[in-house]
Design a protein around this motif. Structure first.
Motif, PDB file in Angstrom:
ATOM      1  N   CYS A   3       0.850  -1.182   0.000  1.00  0.00           N
ATOM      2  CA  CYS A   3       0.000   0.000   0.000  1.00  0.00           C
ATOM      3  C   CYS A   3       0.889   1.237   0.000  1.00  0.00           C
ATOM      4  CB  CYS A   3      -0.937   0.010   1.209  1.00  0.00           C
ATOM      5  SG  CYS A   3      -0.059   0.000   2.779  1.00  0.00           S
ATOM      6  N   ILE A   4       0.273   2.402  -0.146  1.00  0.00           N
ATOM      7  CA  ILE A   4       1.030   3.648  -0.276  1.00  0.00           C
ATOM      8  C   ILE A   4       1.877   3.920   0.961  1.00  0.00           C
ATOM      9  CG2 ILE A   4       0.767   6.155  -0.412  1.00  0.00           C
ATOM     10  CD1 ILE A   4      -1.584   5.707  -2.317  1.00  0.00           C
ATOM     11  N   LYS A   5       1.397   3.545   2.144  1.00  0.00           N
ATOM     12  CA  LYS A   5       2.139   3.821   3.373  1.00  0.00           C
ATOM     13  C   LYS A   5       3.455   3.050   3.431  1.00  0.00           C
ATOM     14  CE  LYS A   5      -1.676   5.283   6.293  1.00  0.00           C
ATOM     15  NZ  LYS A   5      -2.382   5.112   7.557  1.00  0.00           N
ATOM     16  N   ASP A   6       3.518   1.913   2.723  1.00  0.00           N
ATOM     17  CA  ASP A   6       4.748   1.118   2.733  1.00  0.00           C
ATOM     18  C   ASP A   6       5.897   1.814   2.014  1.00  0.00           C
ATOM     19  OD1 ASP A   6       3.466  -0.828   4.130  1.00  0.00           O
ATOM     20  OD2 ASP A   6       2.995  -2.072   2.387  1.00  0.00           O
ATOM     21  N   VAL A  18      10.550  -1.507 -11.214  1.00  0.00           N
ATOM     22  CA  VAL A  18       9.253  -1.839 -10.630  1.00  0.00           C
ATOM     23  C   VAL A  18       8.633  -2.993 -11.402  1.00  0.00           C
ATOM     24  CG1 VAL A  18       6.964  -0.987 -10.010  1.00  0.00           C
ATOM     25  CG2 VAL A  18       8.925   0.569  -9.972  1.00  0.00           C
ATOM     26  N   ILE A  19       8.230  -4.042 -10.661  1.00  0.00           N
ATOM     27  CA  ILE A  19       7.453  -5.133 -11.238  1.00  0.00           C
ATOM     28  C   ILE A  19       6.242  -5.368 -10.352  1.00  0.00           C
ATOM     29  CG2 ILE A  19       9.448  -6.243 -12.336  1.00  0.00           C
ATOM     30  CD1 ILE A  19       9.460  -8.228 -10.015  1.00  0.00           C
ATOM     31  N   ILE A  20       5.240  -6.094 -10.852  1.00  0.00           N
ATOM     32  CA  ILE A  20       3.984  -6.268 -10.135  1.00  0.00           C
ATOM     33  C   ILE A  20       3.654  -7.751 -10.079  1.00  0.00           C
ATOM     34  CG2 ILE A  20       1.598  -5.484  -9.943  1.00  0.00           C
ATOM     35  CD1 ILE A  20       3.552  -3.953 -12.676  1.00  0.00           C
ATOM     36  N   GLN A  21       3.105  -8.178  -8.942  1.00  0.00           N
ATOM     37  CA  GLN A  21       2.589  -9.549  -8.857  1.00  0.00           C
ATOM     38  C   GLN A  21       1.501  -9.699  -9.922  1.00  0.00           C
ATOM     39  OE1 GLN A  21       1.140 -10.572  -5.031  1.00  0.00           O
ATOM     40  NE2 GLN A  21       0.567 -12.668  -5.589  1.00  0.00           N
ATOM     41  N   THR A  22       1.494 -10.820 -10.627  1.00  0.00           N
ATOM     42  CA  THR A  22       0.612 -10.982 -11.792  1.00  0.00           C
ATOM     43  C   THR A  22      -0.854 -10.822 -11.443  1.00  0.00           C
ATOM     44  OG1 THR A  22       0.588 -13.372 -11.432  1.00  0.00           O
ATOM     45  CG2 THR A  22       2.255 -12.505 -12.938  1.00  0.00           C
ATOM     46  N   THR A  23      -1.199 -11.101 -10.182  1.00  0.00           N
ATOM     47  CA  THR A  23      -2.620 -11.039  -9.795  1.00  0.00           C
ATOM     48  C   THR A  23      -2.966  -9.764  -9.031  1.00  0.00           C
ATOM     49  OG1 THR A  23      -2.120 -12.226  -7.756  1.00  0.00           O
ATOM     50  CG2 THR A  23      -2.747 -13.556  -9.663  1.00  0.00           C
ATOM     51  N   PHE A  24      -2.041  -8.802  -8.976  1.00  0.00           N
ATOM     52  CA  PHE A  24      -2.267  -7.598  -8.182  1.00  0.00           C
ATOM     53  C   PHE A  24      -3.335  -6.726  -8.840  1.00  0.00           C
ATOM     54  CE2 PHE A  24      -1.101  -3.619  -6.010  1.00  0.00           C
ATOM     55  CZ  PHE A  24      -0.891  -4.106  -4.730  1.00  0.00           C
ATOM     56  N   GLU A  25      -4.049  -5.984  -8.015  1.00  0.00           N
ATOM     57  CA  GLU A  25      -5.108  -5.104  -8.513  1.00  0.00           C
ATOM     58  C   GLU A  25      -4.487  -3.958  -9.312  1.00  0.00           C
ATOM     59  OE1 GLU A  25      -8.284  -1.883  -6.717  1.00  0.00           O
ATOM     60  OE2 GLU A  25      -7.520  -3.479  -5.406  1.00  0.00           O
ATOM     61  N   PHE A  29      -2.291  -0.739  -8.092  1.00  0.00           N
ATOM     62  CA  PHE A  29      -0.900  -0.597  -8.522  1.00  0.00           C
ATOM     63  C   PHE A  29      -0.629   0.785  -9.099  1.00  0.00           C
ATOM     64  CE2 PHE A  29       1.717  -0.550 -12.379  1.00  0.00           C
ATOM     65  CZ  PHE A  29       2.962  -0.626 -11.791  1.00  0.00           C
ATOM     66  N   ASN A  30      -1.555   1.270  -9.941  1.00  0.00           N
ATOM     67  CA  ASN A  30      -1.363   2.592 -10.557  1.00  0.00           C
ATOM     68  C   ASN A  30      -1.288   3.688  -9.487  1.00  0.00           C
ATOM     69  OD1 ASN A  30      -1.306   1.634 -13.190  1.00  0.00           O
ATOM     70  ND2 ASN A  30      -3.542   1.712 -13.402  1.00  0.00           N
ATOM     71  N   ALA A  35       2.194   7.458  -6.402  1.00  0.00           N
ATOM     72  CA  ALA A  35       2.689   7.977  -5.116  1.00  0.00           C
ATOM     73  C   ALA A  35       4.176   7.702  -4.967  1.00  0.00           C
ATOM     74  CB  ALA A  35       1.912   7.328  -3.975  1.00  0.00           C
ATOM     75  N   LEU A  36       4.625   6.555  -5.441  1.00  0.00           N
ATOM     76  CA  LEU A  36       6.045   6.196  -5.355  1.00  0.00           C
ATOM     77  C   LEU A  36       6.912   7.182  -6.120  1.00  0.00           C
ATOM     78  CD1 LEU A  36       8.020   3.990  -4.311  1.00  0.00           C
ATOM     79  CD2 LEU A  36       7.713   2.842  -6.488  1.00  0.00           C
ATOM     80  N   GLN A  37       6.457   7.524  -7.329  1.00  0.00           N
ATOM     81  CA  GLN A  37       7.239   8.459  -8.147  1.00  0.00           C
ATOM     82  C   GLN A  37       7.230   9.874  -7.564  1.00  0.00           C
ATOM     83  OE1 GLN A  37       5.203   7.657 -11.875  1.00  0.00           O
ATOM     84  NE2 GLN A  37       6.898   6.397 -12.607  1.00  0.00           N
ATOM     85  N   GLU A  38       6.167  10.214  -6.835  1.00  0.00           N
ATOM     86  CA  GLU A  38       6.112  11.540  -6.211  1.00  0.00           C
ATOM     87  C   GLU A  38       7.010  11.601  -4.974  1.00  0.00           C
ATOM     88  OE1 GLU A  38       2.025  12.102  -5.372  1.00  0.00           O
ATOM     89  OE2 GLU A  38       1.442  12.559  -7.445  1.00  0.00           O
TER      90      GLU A  38
END
Length: 550
Positions: A3-6, A18-25, A29-30, A35-38
């Motif tokens: 989540c964003i807080k992490d 950056v990679i994503i778990q195949t089943t992630f929402e 993720f977007n 938030a990560l890039q900010e």
């Protein structure tokens, strides 16, 4: 990160992959990526590894949840695909249920629902889906529709009820549902015993409680007053901006252990809710036994708040460090103040001591240190002087350790005072009578002595008068005739007669003459000879002889 807080745990770098778990929402993720890039600016390379079929399934599930009164998500609870799907539909439908098999379905889940949506994880077998549909088709929806006129009940709902009965199992409440609710005493209060609660709770009391999982249609609805109070308390907990913390007084409730029975921290009451204090944040040192902390109130700081997960983390570490640093600083300042005061007191005492002594006077002092080169003697409070080895005794072979030891009192004469360099020269020798002078005082000018030649010099001979007294026979006083060197006439160890012709006790000098003794002996012999015969010489010759004698 989930989540964003992490993102706060992600280190700051220049480049990120950056990679994503195949089943992630996908939408989640977007949001996280934005938030990560900010929060962590830099160069990004993103591989969108979400499975296309999964993304499509998630989109379809969101649409279905928005149109349904209840959604059933079928799939294993350990399946990440199914879990993400359930989390997704939960946001769009309040009555969302995650089941593994059709046996988990009950009419209570679907009471009051007109449209029911069904979705499943990618790996869920078709037979499980068909079984669930068959079970729901055979439910008595007409009866359920009638019952829907009652209070809607589902896990997590907060209801208001009235106490109707108490027994050994707990408190029974009526809250407008066809089944009464049961609040176990352990879910009513964590601080009071069952006996205490039975004496304090009365039939007719109003109570707010939360529906908890585990109820069936033929059973009492399980309720929790504690959980309802916690939910209400969480509404009053403020967010904590990233990187900030706030002070709080916490009360230790219990010790928390992991599955391996290892202590991981303490459960604490903080701001009306239950928080967590990691074991490493309780003290600066390692703690082996936490039992003594239970029930104690501690000053701490809130370092993390997650209202979504109802998680609050507290720590004492920075407070203890600040307290330790304050104590260290206070101790250092107090020590420096004591040193300064002692230094000032010593300086004042030393100044007073300097004013109390005078050069050339004799004082009694205490030996404070014995060194190889002399004795340090305190002759006044804070005033220490040095008796150098050369001032210990008239005997130059005497050492400091031979004269005194620490703590002994000695009599000293102040030779000099150097206030600028804080030096005082002392002398024990000056307070003693010079043994050379004592022994030399027994000799007088005119004494004729048997002396031993101990050294020959270019200008004379050193002779020994006694054990402590030596004198000098100048080369001109060695023989009546002129000689080139004392060794022409004398040798070391030779005993000769010499007469003291000079004495200077202050300068420790005694002069002797060997030739004078010889001349006087010759005169005496001549006088003796002249006195034993009658003179037949003329008057003029006698006068001449008398003149010669003189």
């Amino acid at each position: 990160v989930e989540c964003i807080k992490d993102i706060s745990y992600v280190p700051r770098q220049e480049r990120y992959g950056v990679i994503i778990q195949t089943t992630f929402e996908l939408q989640k993720f977007n949001d996280i990526l934005q938030a990560l890039q900010e929060q962590r600016p830099g160069e990004y390379r993103v591989e969108r590894t979400i499975c296309l079929a999964t993304a499509q399934r998630q989109q379809a599930a969101v649409k279905l949840a928005a149109e349904s009164d209840a959604v059933i998500v079928i799939g294993g609870r350990n399946s990440a695909n199914t879990r993400h799907l359930f989390e997704l539909v939960q946001k769009h439908c309040r009555q969302a249920y995650h089941i593994e098999t059709a046996s988990e379905l009950s009419s209570d889940m679907l009471r009051g629902c007109n449209k029911i949506g069904i979705t499943a994880g990618a790996s869920t077998p078709d037979r499980l889906i068909k079984e669930a549909i068959l079970v729901m088709e055979n439910m008595d929806f007409e009866s359920m529709l009638n019952e829907s006129m009652e209070v809607e009940v589902y896990p997590g709902k907060v209801v208001n009820g009235t106490v109707i009965q108490l027994d050994k199992d707990g408190v029974y409440v009526s809250f407008g549902y066809r089944h009464d609710g049961l609040i176990p005493y352990s879910e009513w209060s964590q601080t009071e015993s069952a006996e205490e609660l039975q004496n304090s709770i009365k039939v007719g009391d109003e109570v707010e409680a939360k529906v908890v999982p585990g109820s069936t249609k033929s059973d009492f609805v399980r309720l929790s007053k504690i959980k309802a109070e916690r939910d209400a308390a969480w509404k009053n907990v403020a967010e904590l901006p990233e990187g900030e913390k706030r002070p709080a007084t916490v009360k230790v409730l219990r010790i928390i252990k992991n599955k391996a029975k290892n202590i991981v921290g303490l459960a604490v009451a903080v701001e009306g809710v239950e928080g967590f204090m990691p074991a490493s944040h309780v003290e600066l040192r390692r703690v082996e036994d936490f039992s003594g902390y239970i029930g104690k109130e501690l000053e701490a700081e809130i370092i993390e708040v997650d209202l979504e997960k109802k998680r609050i983390v507290v720590s004492r570490r920075d407070l203890l460090r600040a307290e330790a640093e304050a104590k260290r600083k206070a101790y250092k300042e107090a020590k420096e103040a004591r040193i300064a005061a002692a230094k000032e007191a010593r300086a004042a005492a030393e100044e007073a001591a300097y004013n109390s002594v005078e050069e050339g006077k004799v004082y009694t002092g205490k030996v404070v240190k014995v060194a190889e080169f002399g004795l340090f003697v305190e002759i006044g409070e804070g005033l220490v002087g040095l008796v150098h080895n050369t001032e210990l005794s008239w005997d130059r072979s005497v050492k400091a350790a031979d004269v005194a030891k620490e703590g002994d009192e000695v009599t000293v004469l102040v030779k000099s005072i150097d206030r600028e360099n804080k030096r005082v020269a002392l002398s024990i020798k000056a307070t003693l009578e010079d043994p050379w002078k004592v022994e030399a005082s027994q000799f007088h000018i005119g004494d004729i002595l048997d002396v031993e030649v101990v050294r020959l010099l270019a200008f004379g001979a050193i002779v020994k008068l006694s054990d402590k007294v030596e004198g000098l026979v100048h080369i001109s006083e060695i023989a009546p005739e002129r000689i080139e060197a004392p060794s022409d006439v004398l040798e070391v160890g030779q005993v000769v007669k010499a007469e003291i012709i000079k004495m200077d006790l202050d300068s420790k000098k005694i002069g002797l003459s060997i030739s004078k003794v010889k001349r006087d002996a010759e005169k005496n012999e001549f006088r003796s000879y002249m006195g034993s015969k009658k003179s037949h010489l003329s008057q003029n010759l006698s006068e001449q002889l008398e003149s010669l004698e003189k």
